[in-house]
Design a protein around this motif. Sequence first.
Motif, PDB file in Angstrom:
ATOM      1  N   PRO A 132       4.384  -0.046   9.168  1.00  0.00           N
ATOM      2  CA  PRO A 132       3.410  -0.843   9.606  1.00  0.00           C
ATOM      3  C   PRO A 132       3.657  -2.205  10.237  1.00  0.00           C
ATOM      4  N   ILE A 133       4.130  -2.114  11.699  1.00  0.00           N
ATOM      5  CA  ILE A 133       4.892  -3.110  12.188  1.00  0.00           C
ATOM      6  C   ILE A 133       4.613  -4.765  11.830  1.00  0.00           C
ATOM      7  N   GLY A 134       3.392  -4.985  11.859  1.00  0.00           N
ATOM      8  CA  GLY A 134       3.210  -6.398  11.153  1.00  0.00           C
ATOM      9  C   GLY A 134       3.628  -6.565   9.828  1.00  0.00           C
ATOM     10  N   ALA A 135       3.759  -5.698   9.048  1.00  0.00           N
ATOM     11  CA  ALA A 135       3.971  -5.779   7.778  1.00  0.00           C
ATOM     12  C   ALA A 135       5.645  -4.929   7.556  1.00  0.00           C
ATOM     13  N   THR A 136       6.446  -4.625   8.259  1.00  0.00           N
ATOM     14  CA  THR A 136       7.648  -3.972   8.305  1.00  0.00           C
ATOM     15  C   THR A 136       8.511  -4.983   7.759  1.00  0.00           C
ATOM     16  N   THR A 178       0.796  -1.061   0.113  1.00  0.00           N
ATOM     17  CA  THR A 178       0.041   0.055  -0.221  1.00  0.00           C
ATOM     18  C   THR A 178       0.816   1.471  -0.019  1.00  0.00           C
ATOM     19  N   PHE A 179       0.246   2.427  -0.055  1.00  0.00           N
ATOM     20  CA  PHE A 179       0.844   3.674  -0.081  1.00  0.00           C
ATOM     21  C   PHE A 179       0.644   3.922   1.484  1.00  0.00           C
ATOM     22  N   HIS A 180       1.705   4.016   2.039  1.00  0.00           N
ATOM     23  CA  HIS A 180       1.937   3.845   3.554  1.00  0.00           C
ATOM     24  C   HIS A 180       1.620   5.224   4.154  1.00  0.00           C
ATOM     25  N   LYS A 181       0.617   5.385   5.079  1.00  0.00           N
ATOM     26  CA  LYS A 181       0.271   6.575   5.760  1.00  0.00           C
ATOM     27  C   LYS A 181       0.126   6.485   7.072  1.00  0.00           C
ATOM     28  N   PRO A 186       8.179   5.983  12.334  1.00  0.00           N
ATOM     29  CA  PRO A 186       6.832   6.498  12.774  1.00  0.00           C
ATOM     30  C   PRO A 186       5.763   5.234  12.915  1.00  0.00           C
ATOM     31  N   ARG A 187       4.607   5.633  13.383  1.00  0.00           N
ATOM     32  CA  ARG A 187       3.442   4.547  13.200  1.00  0.00           C
ATOM     33  C   ARG A 187       2.731   4.664  12.127  1.00  0.00           C
ATOM     34  N   THR A 188       2.323   3.370  11.429  1.00  0.00           N
ATOM     35  CA  THR A 188       1.860   3.455  10.210  1.00  0.00           C
ATOM     36  C   THR A 188       0.998   2.669   9.824  1.00  0.00           C
TER      37      THR A 188
END
Length: 387
Positions: free
Chosen positions: A333-337, A14-17, A208-210
């Motif tokens: 996005p921690i689970g995806a990082t 995704t486009f991470h935000k 950051p938190r994403t």
Amino acid sequence: MGKKRVAIVGTGQTFHKSRRPDVNGQELINEAVQKALEDADLTIKDIDAIIIGNMDHFEGINYVDCWSVDGSGGTMKPIVKLTTGGTTGSTLAIGGYHMVASGLFEKVLIIGWEKNSESDTTGAITTAFDPVWDRLVYAGAVSGLAAEAKSYMAKYGVTNKDAARVVVRDRKNACNNPYAQLRKAVTIEEVLNSPMLSDPMRLLDMCPRTDGSCAVIMASEDVAGKITDRLDWIWATANRHTYSYLGDATFGHLDSLAIVSKEIYDKAGITEPCKQIDVVELYQPYSFAGIMWIEALGLAELGKGAEYIWSGATDMGGELPINPSGGVIASNPIGATGLIRCAEIALQVTGKADARQVPDVNLAISTGFGGCFWSDIILHSKNRPDF
């Protein structure tokens, strides 16, 4: 069943935000899934099994493998859920590799995701620690990392300015990555003048938190070449989830990463990693890790990590570029990082990284970090393994 060679044939993210209020978890997951299927020119019907994971205690919703099927496409398919803290994404990739390598499945869809805007990460991490030995000392993620940085600073004399150089590199790289959350370059002075979080770490030293998701499709050697001729072959994986208590970790040197990197180097016959490896996507959640952990990878001598960074060797165009995507400093996005690190290396190996492409990538590394200073590592190549 005999061991099969495995390749990545498609990726999507995704486009991470910082916030995605326009989608729920299923929809966020589906965005990455659709992109990965499109990249591989496959449909969900072609997928044999799904592996999915996130930090489920962050959002407070269990059984993601069940409730996410409308987003993952997992209806009536085998689904495996894996969650190992910050290493979740890299654990997913390693799990997917072994599912295919074992011969159990030919094509596996691997999904990592997180909607951090709807979670209490600090509260969740704090309560994950042992209530007697760790919780009162290591509140959230920042304090443990700060302790590691302080230990290293005391031993080797590294400074905040040295760490800021890592941030400047990764934030500059992120400007070339359309998926990155933080796509704005910063200066060393801006890092040093940002608000203090936990000495010695300031706001711009931290990731950051994403909100975001990532999907990777792996296929066995029997079918991978029929799907695409742009393959990222997995040569080796290793992991060490060594400690149960944070207080047991060796602060200032990431033992787990040193062990796993030596393991894959031995497997692949790598004797000079700086010369034989072309690019690294390092799971590096804060600035000081960019100095310490390259030493654990064997890319610099102990205490010489900052010198190697300042030389420009890890910049784009340098001897060994690190984090062309901008890394975790730019999106988390921690689970995806950890899975994003794997996907980004797949793009590098297959020549699909666009403005962040490193030329002529043959051998590359992606890593994962989390839990009680645990490490995962994957060795990628454009060449089919010869084992």
